[in-house]
Design an enzyme around this catalytic site. Structure first.
Site, PDB file in Angstrom:
ATOM      1  N   CYS A  86     -18.658   8.381  41.580  1.00  0.00           N
ATOM      2  CA  CYS A  86     -19.938   8.677  42.128  1.00  0.00           C
ATOM      3  C   CYS A  86     -19.661  10.104  42.917  1.00  0.00           C
ATOM      4  O   CYS A  86     -19.501  11.306  42.282  1.00  0.00           O
ATOM      5  CB  CYS A  86     -20.513   7.489  42.655  1.00  0.00           C
ATOM      6  SG  CYS A  86     -22.227   7.615  43.249  1.00  0.00           S
ATOM      7  N   HIS A 194     -19.714   2.548  39.525  1.00  0.00           N
ATOM      8  CA  HIS A 194     -18.778   2.115  40.477  1.00  0.00           C
ATOM      9  C   HIS A 194     -18.024   0.937  40.049  1.00  0.00           C
ATOM     10  O   HIS A 194     -18.529  -0.180  40.277  1.00  0.00           O
ATOM     11  CB  HIS A 194     -19.678   1.628  41.818  1.00  0.00           C
ATOM     12  CG  HIS A 194     -20.233   2.730  42.440  1.00  0.00           C
ATOM     13  ND1 HIS A 194     -19.554   3.388  43.672  1.00  0.00           N
ATOM     14  CD2 HIS A 194     -21.483   3.375  42.208  1.00  0.00           C
ATOM     15  CE1 HIS A 194     -20.300   4.327  44.079  1.00  0.00           C
ATOM     16  NE2 HIS A 194     -21.409   4.517  43.390  1.00  0.00           N
ATOM     17  N   GLU A 196     -15.462  -0.262  41.744  1.00  0.00           N
ATOM     18  CA  GLU A 196     -15.008  -1.161  42.519  1.00  0.00           C
ATOM     19  C   GLU A 196     -16.097  -2.031  42.922  1.00  0.00           C
ATOM     20  O   GLU A 196     -15.836  -3.188  43.733  1.00  0.00           O
ATOM     21  CB  GLU A 196     -14.676  -0.154  43.738  1.00  0.00           C
ATOM     22  CG  GLU A 196     -15.996   0.187  44.454  1.00  0.00           C
ATOM     23  CD  GLU A 196     -16.627   1.515  44.093  1.00  0.00           C
ATOM     24  OE1 GLU A 196     -16.356   1.677  42.932  1.00  0.00           O
ATOM     25  OE2 GLU A 196     -17.260   2.157  44.737  1.00  0.00           O
TER      26      GLU A 196
END
Lengths: 233, 85
Positions: A86, A194, A196
């Site tokens: 990002c 994302h 994660e």
């Protein structure tokens, strides 16, 4: 043991999510403040999401001049795995470590939702464990995520197999549905989604695992050169 | 001497400009018809210490290329901001 550094700029806000994902994958992780200039001892670096330096001027424009960035560039040049997520992707493009730029989304809306992605190139430290064409559901969370580049760059990305992820249903106006790209060597990767935040089915999706597992176990080498050597043997 | 300079940053030709497009769509709603090619950009006003105006503009252009604009998607033009009285 594998040790990953998560670079923290003033205004980063995904460093703890990124660190937690690393811990869940069983690797050591350290937060690295942006004023540090020594990155020795790390096997990989993550530039996390957020609003580095307030996103003033342009996302990533000021972070690029943070003291740590020279060391990040050296690490990348030596073949070390570098992942920008990002805002981290925006920083890597501003720093010239990845081609293209990220622009305001088509429609000028901030988009925060799970998106369907299709794996493109697997010649990267992020996607080498995934399969070409594999579909992944991973959230995006951004305002400036429309991938942009000129025709020459786009042709080069295609020709060199550098597009690692594409949106199945383009949410933001990215050129060629691009959600993530790698450098030519495949050791520097940036993506707007994302991974994660996609580590557990309980929280919506575990599809980020195949990407981050690949990242933490990626050998520190030029993947393409090695692939060429393997082909020659 | 200090020279006032304005640096204008706009998106390069061919690069989509969602801000400009949105403004262009909004104008007719306010009765401003006949407006096309709206491009949004940024401008910076700086006072630059230099020997003459040409040197100040050269400095501004260098700043624009390194920091104020992203040459991948943007063009930058530096011009004097001196008010002619």
């Amino acid at each position: 043991m594998t040790r990953i550094g998560v670079i923290v700029f003033p205004g980063s806000n995904c460093e703890y999510d990124a660190s937690l994902a690393m811990t869940q994958l069983g690797v050591d992780v350290d937060l690295v403040w942006h004023s540090q200039t020594d990155l020795s001892g790390f096997d990989g670096l993550i530039l996390p999401g957020g609003f580095a330096h307030g996103d003033y001027l342009r996302p990533g424009a000021l972070a690029r001049f943070s003291p740590v960035m020279d060391a990040v560039a050296s690490f990348a040049r030596e073949g070390g795995p570098v992942l920008g997520i990002c805002n981290g992707f925006q920083v890597l493009t501003e720093a010239g470590l990845l081609p293209g730029a990220l622009q305001k989304n088509r429609g000028l809306t901030f988009i925060s939702e799970p998106t369907a992605l299709v794996v493109g190139s697997t010649n990267s430290v992020l996607t080498w464990l995934a399969s070409p064409g594999q579909e992944l559901t991973i959230p995006i969370n951004h305002f400036s995520g429309a991938y942009t580049c000129d025709d020459l760059t786009y042709e080069a990305l295609e020709a060199n197999d550098q597009v690692v992820l594409r949106y199945k249903d383009n949410p933001n106006g990215s050129r060629g549905d691009i959600a993530g790209v790698a450098n030519r060597e495949g050791n520097v990767v940036g993506l707007m989604p994302h991974p994660e935040r996609a580590m557990s089915t309980l929280l919506g999706s575990a599809d980020g695992r195949v990407l981050l597992e690949g990242f933490v176990s990626a050998p520190r080498r030029d993947l393409r050169a090695s692939a060429a050597n393997a082909a020659a043997l | 001497m200090n020279y006032p300079v304005i640096v204008e940053v706009t998106l390069r030709e061919g690069i989509a400009d969602p801000e400009g497009a949105t403004i262009e769509r909004a104008l007719p709603a306010l009765g401003f018809t006949g407006v096309t090619n709206v491009r949004a950009g940024k401008s910076f006003r700086l006072d630059i210490e230099a020997n003459d105006e040409a040197a100040a503009l050269l400095k501004a252009t260098a700043m624009a290329e390194r920091l104020l604009s992203n040459p991948v998607i943007e063009n930058a033009v530096a011009r004097s901001a001196k008010v002619v009285s």
